[in-house]
Scaffold this motif. Structure first.
Motif, PDB file in Angstrom:
ATOM      1  N   THR A   1       0.846  -1.231   0.094  1.00 11.47           N
ATOM      2  CA  THR A   1       0.081  -0.083   0.035  1.00 11.47           C
ATOM      3  C   THR A   1       0.987   1.413  -0.178  1.00 11.47           C
ATOM      4  OG1 THR A   1      -1.703  -1.218   1.082  1.00 11.47           O
ATOM      5  CG2 THR A   1      -1.902   1.259   1.116  1.00 11.47           C
ATOM      6  N   ARG A   2       1.875   1.301   0.823  1.00 12.80           N
ATOM      7  CA  ARG A   2       2.737   2.460   0.930  1.00 12.80           C
ATOM      8  C   ARG A   2       3.540   2.608  -0.353  1.00 12.80           C
ATOM      9  NH1 ARG A   2       5.671   0.380   5.412  1.00 12.80           N
ATOM     10  NH2 ARG A   2       7.288   1.686   4.536  1.00 12.80           N
ATOM     11  N   ALA A   3       3.699   1.496  -1.124  1.00 12.49           N
ATOM     12  CA  ALA A   3       4.528   1.636  -2.411  1.00 12.49           C
ATOM     13  C   ALA A   3       3.412   2.162  -3.661  1.00 12.49           C
ATOM     14  CB  ALA A   3       4.927   0.274  -2.761  1.00 12.49           C
ATOM     15  N   GLY A   4       2.117   1.917  -3.069  1.00  9.18           N
ATOM     16  CA  GLY A   4       1.300   2.807  -4.237  1.00  9.18           C
ATOM     17  C   GLY A   4       0.215   1.769  -4.811  1.00  9.18           C
ATOM     18  N   ALA A   5       0.206   0.763  -4.376  1.00  4.51           N
ATOM     19  CA  ALA A   5      -0.767  -0.216  -4.911  1.00  4.51           C
ATOM     20  C   ALA A   5      -2.174   0.240  -4.540  1.00  4.51           C
ATOM     21  CB  ALA A   5      -0.473  -1.491  -4.347  1.00  4.51           C
ATOM     22  N   SER A   6      -3.142   0.217  -5.271  1.00  5.35           N
ATOM     23  CA  SER A   6      -4.443   0.880  -4.920  1.00  5.35           C
ATOM     24  C   SER A   6      -5.128  -0.520  -4.486  1.00  5.35           C
ATOM     25  CB  SER A   6      -5.187   1.584  -6.114  1.00  5.35           C
ATOM     26  OG  SER A   6      -5.193   0.901  -7.334  1.00  5.35           O
ATOM     27  N   GLN A   7      -4.656  -1.663  -5.061  1.00 11.49           N
ATOM     28  CA  GLN A   7      -5.369  -3.044  -4.871  1.00 11.49           C
ATOM     29  C   GLN A   7      -4.451  -3.881  -4.173  1.00 11.49           C
ATOM     30  OE1 GLN A   7      -6.704  -5.488  -7.916  1.00 11.49           O
ATOM     31  NE2 GLN A   7      -8.259  -6.263  -6.881  1.00 11.49           N
ATOM     32  N   VAL A   8      -4.859  -4.630  -2.863  1.00 11.00           N
ATOM     33  CA  VAL A   8      -3.703  -5.736  -2.487  1.00 11.00           C
ATOM     34  C   VAL A   8      -4.474  -7.051  -2.393  1.00 11.00           C
ATOM     35  CG1 VAL A   8      -2.231  -6.261  -0.665  1.00 11.00           C
ATOM     36  CG2 VAL A   8      -2.328  -3.866  -1.179  1.00 11.00           C
ATOM     37  N   LEU A   9      -3.933  -7.909  -3.177  1.00 10.68           N
ATOM     38  CA  LEU A   9      -4.584  -9.217  -3.229  1.00 10.68           C
ATOM     39  C   LEU A   9      -3.682 -10.375  -2.476  1.00 10.68           C
ATOM     40  CD1 LEU A   9      -5.524  -9.221  -6.928  1.00 10.68           C
ATOM     41  CD2 LEU A   9      -7.053  -9.060  -5.260  1.00 10.68           C
ATOM     42  N   ILE A  10      -4.053 -11.268  -1.727  1.00 10.42           N
ATOM     43  CA  ILE A  10      -3.171 -12.033  -0.982  1.00 10.42           C
ATOM     44  C   ILE A  10      -3.593 -13.518  -1.549  1.00 10.42           C
ATOM     45  CG2 ILE A  10      -2.915 -13.153   1.039  1.00 10.42           C
ATOM     46  CD1 ILE A  10      -3.704 -10.429   2.359  1.00 10.42           C
ATOM     47  N   SER A  11      -2.632 -14.231  -2.211  1.00  2.00           N
ATOM     48  CA  SER A  11      -2.800 -15.583  -2.521  1.00  2.00           C
ATOM     49  C   SER A  11      -2.580 -16.568  -1.525  1.00  2.00           C
ATOM     50  CB  SER A  11      -1.818 -15.867  -3.822  1.00  2.00           C
ATOM     51  OG  SER A  11      -1.856 -17.346  -3.749  1.00  2.00           O
ATOM     52  N   ARG A  12      -3.413 -17.070  -0.526  1.00  2.00           N
ATOM     53  CA  ARG A  12      -3.158 -17.963   0.478  1.00  2.00           C
ATOM     54  C   ARG A  12      -4.247 -18.999   0.487  1.00  2.00           C
ATOM     55  NH1 ARG A  12      -0.545 -17.618   5.242  1.00  2.00           N
ATOM     56  NH2 ARG A  12      -1.844 -17.597   6.900  1.00  2.00           N
ATOM     57  N   ASN A  13      -3.733 -20.263   0.542  1.00  2.00           N
ATOM     58  CA  ASN A  13      -4.905 -21.323   0.604  1.00  2.00           C
ATOM     59  C   ASN A  13      -5.325 -21.678   1.846  1.00  2.00           C
ATOM     60  OD1 ASN A  13      -4.338 -21.915  -2.343  1.00  2.00           O
ATOM     61  ND2 ASN A  13      -2.222 -22.805  -1.649  1.00  2.00           N
ATOM     62  N   GLN A  14      -6.141 -20.626   2.162  1.00  2.00           N
ATOM     63  CA  GLN A  14      -7.069 -20.479   3.359  1.00  2.00           C
ATOM     64  C   GLN A  14      -8.263 -19.835   2.847  1.00  2.00           C
ATOM     65  OE1 GLN A  14      -4.955 -19.055   6.845  1.00  2.00           O
ATOM     66  NE2 GLN A  14      -3.488 -20.560   6.666  1.00  2.00           N
ATOM     67  N   THR A  15      -9.189 -20.267   3.680  1.00  2.00           N
ATOM     68  CA  THR A  15     -10.717 -19.437   3.608  1.00  2.00           C
ATOM     69  C   THR A  15     -10.368 -17.802   3.729  1.00  2.00           C
ATOM     70  OG1 THR A  15     -11.909 -21.349   4.479  1.00  2.00           O
ATOM     71  CG2 THR A  15     -12.906 -19.455   4.457  1.00  2.00           C
ATOM     72  N   GLY A  16     -11.175 -17.365   2.684  1.00  2.00           N
ATOM     73  CA  GLY A  16     -10.916 -15.787   2.883  1.00  2.00           C
ATOM     74  C   GLY A  16     -10.186 -15.182   2.088  1.00  2.00           C
ATOM     75  N   TYR A  17      -9.366 -15.892   1.380  1.00  2.00           N
ATOM     76  CA  TYR A  17      -8.114 -15.514   0.448  1.00  2.00           C
ATOM     77  C   TYR A  17      -8.170 -16.084  -0.775  1.00  2.00           C
ATOM     78  CZ  TYR A  17      -6.113 -14.199   5.035  1.00  2.00           C
ATOM     79  OH  TYR A  17      -5.714 -13.907   6.118  1.00  2.00           O
ATOM     80  N   ILE A  18      -7.486 -15.827  -1.883  1.00  2.00           N
ATOM     81  CA  ILE A  18      -7.381 -16.376  -3.152  1.00  2.00           C
ATOM     82  C   ILE A  18      -6.883 -17.596  -2.841  1.00  2.00           C
ATOM     83  CG2 ILE A  18      -6.683 -16.065  -5.458  1.00  2.00           C
ATOM     84  CD1 ILE A  18      -6.624 -13.119  -5.129  1.00  2.00           C
TER      85      ILE A  18
END
Length: 183
Positions: free
Chosen positions: A40-57
């Protein structure tokens, strides 16, 4: 700098670490929260998370490594440019990530390290990753080579990969030394 999405790859088993790397404590948060804040501090307007758990991609192709995480996240990206971050490089700086994002090349990475990297989210990228996985080739380096990615130089200290408890201790020592130096 144009809007971009960031993807944090946190879906591995952390078998060499012996515990989930995303949950390692760092100051008043964990490593996953640290990497989200960094993106976010680097400027991303969207942060996605690839994580093989419920609630993530979650990976569509299980046990296929980081490429499967990237492939699963592509349909969720709101922007054409995608910054892909590994969960286990806590010394990356905002400045270096911005430098990577400012490259005019469609695909870029640091030195000889395939992650983090910048990719262009399009049908060609999706097809290339699908083909590599179909051919049992899970190498991000191969993907970057196929895409003629540009290598960007930074201080290799930022590319410390914390895969083992010993690596994590090296990181904590560097962090403590930097803090003592700043005071």
């Amino acid at each position: 700098m144009a809007d971009f999405s960031a993807l944090i790859l946190a879906g591995g088993k952390s078998s060499r670490m012996g515990q989930d790397k995303a949950n390692l404590l760092l100051h008043n948060s964990n490593l996953l929260q640290h990497m989200q804040q960094l993106a976010t501090r680097a400027g991303a307007s969207q942060v996605l998370i690839s994580r093989n758990q419920t609630g993530y991609i979650q990976d569509v192709h299980s046990e296929q490594g980081p490429l499967a995480g990237i492939l699963a996240a592509l349909p969720h990206c709101e922007h054409k440019r995608l910054l892909v971050l590994p969960i286990d490089m806590p010394l990356l700086s905002v400045f270096s990530l911005q430098l990577l994002m400012q490259q005019s090349a469609a695909t870029a990475y640091f030195n000889h390290c395939p992650l983090p990297c910048v990719l262009t989210n399009n049908s060609q990228l999706q097809a290339l990753i699908e083909q590599q996985l179909l051919n049992q080739k899970r190498s991000i380096k191969q993907l970057l080579s196929t895409l003629n990615a540009v290598a960007v130089s930074i201080d290799d200290k930022e590319l410390l990969n914390t895969n083992t408890p010993a690596d994590w201790q090296v990181f904590l020592q560097q962090l403590t030394s930097a803090t003592e130096y700043d005071n």
